[in-house]
Design a protein around this motif. Structure first.
Motif, PDB file in Angstrom:
ATOM      1  N   LEU A  97      -7.303   1.514   1.812  1.00 53.28           N
ATOM      2  CA  LEU A  97      -6.232   0.603   2.255  1.00 53.28           C
ATOM      3  C   LEU A  97      -5.661   0.590   3.646  1.00 53.28           C
ATOM      4  O   LEU A  97      -5.575  -0.714   4.613  1.00 53.28           O
ATOM      5  CB  LEU A  97      -4.870   0.818   1.518  1.00 53.28           C
ATOM      6  CG  LEU A  97      -3.939  -0.415   1.670  1.00 53.28           C
ATOM      7  CD1 LEU A  97      -4.287  -1.855   1.647  1.00 53.28           C
ATOM      8  CD2 LEU A  97      -2.587  -0.060   0.871  1.00 53.28           C
TER       9      LEU A  97
ATOM     10  N   LYS B 249      -6.347  -2.072   6.745  1.00 57.84           N
ATOM     11  CA  LYS B 249      -5.290  -2.571   7.716  1.00 57.84           C
ATOM     12  C   LYS B 249      -5.593  -2.566   9.186  1.00 57.84           C
ATOM     13  O   LYS B 249      -5.687  -3.460   9.975  1.00 57.84           O
ATOM     14  CB  LYS B 249      -4.091  -1.933   7.257  1.00 57.84           C
ATOM     15  CG  LYS B 249      -3.436  -2.420   5.943  1.00 57.84           C
ATOM     16  CD  LYS B 249      -2.044  -1.832   5.584  1.00 57.84           C
ATOM     17  CE  LYS B 249      -1.486  -2.234   4.616  1.00 57.84           C
ATOM     18  NZ  LYS B 249      -0.744  -3.691   4.890  1.00 57.84           N
TER      19      LYS B 249
ATOM     20  N   TYR C  25      -0.013   4.032  11.087  1.00 60.06           N
ATOM     21  CA  TYR C  25       0.003   4.607   9.665  1.00 60.06           C
ATOM     22  C   TYR C  25      -0.430   6.090   9.645  1.00 60.06           C
ATOM     23  O   TYR C  25      -0.855   6.727   8.595  1.00 60.06           O
ATOM     24  CB  TYR C  25      -1.426   3.720   9.130  1.00 60.06           C
ATOM     25  CG  TYR C  25      -1.215   2.362   9.274  1.00 60.06           C
ATOM     26  CD1 TYR C  25       0.368   1.765   9.157  1.00 60.06           C
ATOM     27  CD2 TYR C  25      -2.112   1.417   9.405  1.00 60.06           C
ATOM     28  CE1 TYR C  25       0.257   0.163   9.230  1.00 60.06           C
ATOM     29  CE2 TYR C  25      -2.063   0.140   9.474  1.00 60.06           C
ATOM     30  CZ  TYR C  25      -0.781  -0.606   9.109  1.00 60.06           C
ATOM     31  OH  TYR C  25      -0.641  -1.865   9.112  1.00 60.06           O
TER      32      TYR C  25
ATOM     33  N   SER D 149      -0.161   3.847  -2.853  1.00 56.85           N
ATOM     34  CA  SER D 149      -0.651   3.711  -1.371  1.00 56.85           C
ATOM     35  C   SER D 149       0.149   2.791  -0.350  1.00 56.85           C
ATOM     36  O   SER D 149       0.410   3.049   0.707  1.00 56.85           O
ATOM     37  CB  SER D 149      -2.140   3.282  -1.595  1.00 56.85           C
ATOM     38  OG  SER D 149      -2.848   4.205  -2.340  1.00 56.85           O
ATOM     39  N   SER D 150       0.550   1.517  -0.837  1.00 60.08           N
ATOM     40  CA  SER D 150       1.181   0.666   0.150  1.00 60.08           C
ATOM     41  C   SER D 150       2.426   1.160   0.552  1.00 60.08           C
ATOM     42  O   SER D 150       2.725   0.924   1.719  1.00 60.08           O
ATOM     43  CB  SER D 150       1.273  -0.850  -0.450  1.00 60.08           C
ATOM     44  OG  SER D 150       2.079  -0.591  -1.887  1.00 60.08           O
ATOM     45  N   LYS D 151       3.226   1.865  -0.043  1.00 61.23           N
ATOM     46  CA  LYS D 151       4.543   2.264   0.214  1.00 61.23           C
ATOM     47  C   LYS D 151       4.414   3.478   0.966  1.00 61.23           C
ATOM     48  O   LYS D 151       5.154   3.554   1.895  1.00 61.23           O
ATOM     49  CB  LYS D 151       5.186   2.795  -1.110  1.00 61.23           C
ATOM     50  CG  LYS D 151       6.032   1.676  -1.884  1.00 61.23           C
ATOM     51  CD  LYS D 151       7.098   2.247  -2.878  1.00 61.23           C
ATOM     52  CE  LYS D 151       7.755   0.939  -3.646  1.00 61.23           C
ATOM     53  NZ  LYS D 151       8.655   1.542  -4.462  1.00 61.23           N
TER      54      LYS D 151
ATOM     55  N   ARG E 253       3.963   1.993   4.126  1.00 62.77           N
ATOM     56  CA  ARG E 253       5.090   1.278   4.785  1.00 62.77           C
ATOM     57  C   ARG E 253       6.027   2.227   5.330  1.00 62.77           C
ATOM     58  O   ARG E 253       6.830   2.294   6.375  1.00 62.77           O
ATOM     59  CB  ARG E 253       5.751   0.562   3.829  1.00 62.77           C
ATOM     60  CG  ARG E 253       5.128  -0.808   3.307  1.00 62.77           C
ATOM     61  CD  ARG E 253       5.677  -1.399   2.105  1.00 62.77           C
ATOM     62  NE  ARG E 253       7.026  -1.503   2.055  1.00 62.77           N
ATOM     63  CZ  ARG E 253       7.688  -1.677   1.015  1.00 62.77           C
ATOM     64  NH1 ARG E 253       7.162  -1.655  -0.304  1.00 62.77           N
ATOM     65  NH2 ARG E 253       9.054  -1.820   0.865  1.00 62.77           N
TER      66      ARG E 253
END
Length: 224
Positions: free
Chosen positions: A119, A123, A142, A157-159, A162
């Motif tokens: 991910l 991005k 990131y 993974s997304s959190k 973030r």
């Protein structure tokens, strides 16, 4: 563990400068240099067969083998990156951890960290396609995600990405300067027949871990 989503910070972190962070890294590495260098030597020996295999199968006659070696290299890179991050985060915290424990953790947690790496790569690639500078900024934004995931394995993974983005607000330039401060060491590596690269890599990854721990020291979070 501790968090599920980064919310805000009561005050700005008293981030040390690059020289001070490198000094902290050297203190953490005192008595651990050979072990740290040894880990990098092991990773090179592990990846070497895949690199040789890929180079030997580049022509069209062996395209299936070439694909297999390339795929193996990608999957192995996730294991190695997780192993290295785990090991040097412990070094930075002056905690003992062995090679076997680091590799074992990386293999056991392969899928979560593969998803995170994949991910992040997507991005960063998306931003890089716009222009090289946004891609560099995204990679800085990131950069703490893998450490966050190590400390908080329950995060998606997304959190984790973030949280890293929030944590790095106002600190991307500091992180970039830390990387630049190793340029002199990198330039000296060829004069050591590249053997010195093992020491520089250990030094740099410990410094990165120190940076994360300083950045992570003071934050307000809530469970979601």
């Amino acid at each position: 563990m501790l968090i599920k989503l980064y919310i805000q910070r009561e005050k700005r972190v008293n981030m040390k400068n690059s020289r001070e962070i490198r000094e902290e890294a050297r203190k953490a590495l005192k008595g651990n240099w050979l072990a740290a260098v040894g880990l990098y030597l092991i990773t090179i020996l592990i990846t070497l067969p895949f690199a040789i295999g890929s180079s030997l199968t580049e022509n069209g006659e062996h395209y299936v083998l070439s694909i297999l070696f390339s795929l193996g290299s990608i999957l192995l890179s996730v294991v190695i990156s997780t192993t290295v991050s785990t090991y040097f985060l412990h070094i930075a915290r002056q905690q003992k951890i062995g090679y076997a424990d680091s590799f074992s953790f990386a293999f056991k947690k392969f899928w979560p960290f593969f998803k995170l790496t994949f991910l992040m790569g997507l991005k960063i690639l998306a931003w890089t396609l716009l222009f090289i500078i946004p891609g560099i900024i995204a990679s800085l934004r990131y950069s703490q995600a893998i450490y966050i995931k190590l400390d908080n394995p329950e995060l998606s993974s997304s959190k984790a990405i973030r949280v890293s983005s929030e944590m790095m607000k106002g600190y991307k330039w500091k992180y970039f300067c830390l990387a630049l401060s190793f340029i002199g060491w990198v330039l000296l590596v060829p004069f050591t027949l590249f053997i010195g690269g093992l020491w520089v890599s250990a030094y740099y990854n410990t410094a990165r871990s120190v940076f994360y721990d300083i950045l992570n020291a003071d934050r307000i979070v809530k469970l979601t």
